[in-house]
Scaffold this active site. Structure first.
Site, short mmCIF file in Angstrom:
data_model
loop_
_atom_site.label_atom_id
_atom_site.label_comp_id
_atom_site.label_asym_id
_atom_site.label_seq_id
_atom_site.Cartn_x
_atom_site.Cartn_y
_atom_site.Cartn_z
N GLU A 274 6.66 -9.25 -25.78
CA GLU A 274 7.77 -8.63 -25.05
C GLU A 274 9.11 -8.97 -25.68
OE1 GLU A 274 6.48 -8.19 -20.48
OE2 GLU A 274 6.31 -10.24 -21.23
N GLU B 201 -1.70 -10.79 -19.89
CA GLU B 201 -1.26 -11.29 -18.59
C GLU B 201 -2.25 -11.06 -17.46
OE1 GLU B 201 2.54 -10.85 -20.98
OE2 GLU B 201 0.68 -9.72 -20.73
#
Length: 247
Positions: A108, A128
Site C-alpha cells: 500500500e 490482510e
C-alpha cells in the site's frame, strides 16, 4: 530518523526504509517519520524517490506486533492510511523503487506513490484477510484504479502474491529491472525525465489526474489558464521555437 534514511538532492529527496532487522515493517515511529518527510515536501516541493534499498526487501507489511494490539479507535484514527494519503497528495511526482517483497502495508505504501519500478525478484501482495482484517491503508481503492476492479478483488480476496513479470503486465509497476544493482539507476532515470518538465505544469498535471471525474473539465481549464500566464511557459516555448528556426 531511526526508521528512514534521507538523502537531499537539489530537485528530489531519496527516502530509504531502514529497519532491516524488522524487514522494514511499518510501525508507528516510521509512520511519524513519513509525516515529517511529507511536511518538508509540502513546504518545499520536490520529487520523491521512496525505496527499501536493493537488499531484497521493500517492506514486509505493517508491524504485526503493534497491529495485533490496535483497537477500533486506532482503526478510525487511520494511522497508516493518513500517512499514505499524504504521500499520494504530495505536490510533485513520487516514485517507489521496490526490491523484494512489498506486502500488506508495504504494498500500500508503494501504491501511494505515483509510479513504481521494481526488480525481477519483487513481489506484491495483500494478505490482510488471512490475518482477519482488510487492506485498510489504500489498497481497496488504489489497487482497482491500477489493475481494474475484478483483478484487484481477486488479489484482495485471496491474498495471492504477484511477481514482477505479472506486476508489469497488469500495470501495477511501470518498469522492471533484471538486477537489483540497477534499481535506483532506473528510478532516478525516470525522475530525471520527469524533472525536465516545468515544476508548475507537473504539479497541476498531478492535481488534474488525481482529481475526481466531476472536477473535469473545469479543473483542466483553470489549470491551463494559470499555465498560459506563467513565465516558464513563455520561456520554454520561446526556446523551442528558437531551436526550430532555420539558421
Amino acid at each position: 530518523m531511526s526508521g528512514l534514511r534521507i538523502e537531499e538532492r537539489p530537485d528530489r529527496v531519496v527516502v530509504t526504509l531502514d529497519r532491516p532487522e524488522k524487514r522494514n515493517a511499518i510501525d508507528a515511529e516510521l509512520i511519524r517519520e513519513l509525516h515529517e518527510v511529507c511536511a518538508d515536501l509540502e513546504a518545499r516541493p520536490r520529487l520523491l524517490l521512496l525505496t527499501g534499498g536493493s537488499d531484497g526487501i521493500f517492506a514486509g507489511g505493517a508491524d504485526i506486533g503493534q497491529l495485533r494490539e490496535r483497537g477500533r479507535v486506532d482503526a478510525l484514527n487511520a494511522i497508516n492510511a493518513a500517512a499514505f494519503a499524504r504521500i499520494r497528495a504530495l505536490p510533485l511526482p513520487t516514485v517507489a523503487a521496490v526490491d523484494g517483497p512489498a506486502l500488506g502495508g508495504g504494498a500500500e505504501l508503494a501504491y501511494a506513490c505515483d509510479l513504481r519500478v521494481c526488480t525481477a525478484r519483487a513481489v506484491f501482495g495483500q494478505p490482510e484477510v488471512r490475518l482477519g482484517i482488510l487492506a485498510g491503508a489504500g489498497a481497496t481503492h488504489r489497487l482497482p484504479a491500477l489493475v481494474g476492479e475484478a483483478r484487484a478483488k481477486e488479489l484482495l480476496f485471496t491474498g495471492r502474491r504477484v511477481d514482477a513479470g505479472e506486476a508489469l503486465r497488469i500495470g501495477l509497476v511501470n518498469r522492471v529491472v533484471a538486477e537489483p544493482a540497477g534499481l535506483l539507476d532506473c528510478a532516478h532515470g525516470l525522475l530525471d525525465e520527469i524533472a525536465k518538465g516545468s515544476a508548475l505544469a507537473l504539479r497541476l498535471t498531478k492535481l488534474a489526474v488525481d482529481a475526481p471525474a466531476a472536477a473535469h473539465p473545469q479543473l483542466d481549464l483553470v489549470s491551463q489558464a494559470v499555465l498560459f500566464e506563467d513565465e516558464e511557459k513563455y520561456r520554454r516555448m520561446t526556446d523551442f521555437l528558437e531551436k526550430r528556426r532555420p539558421r
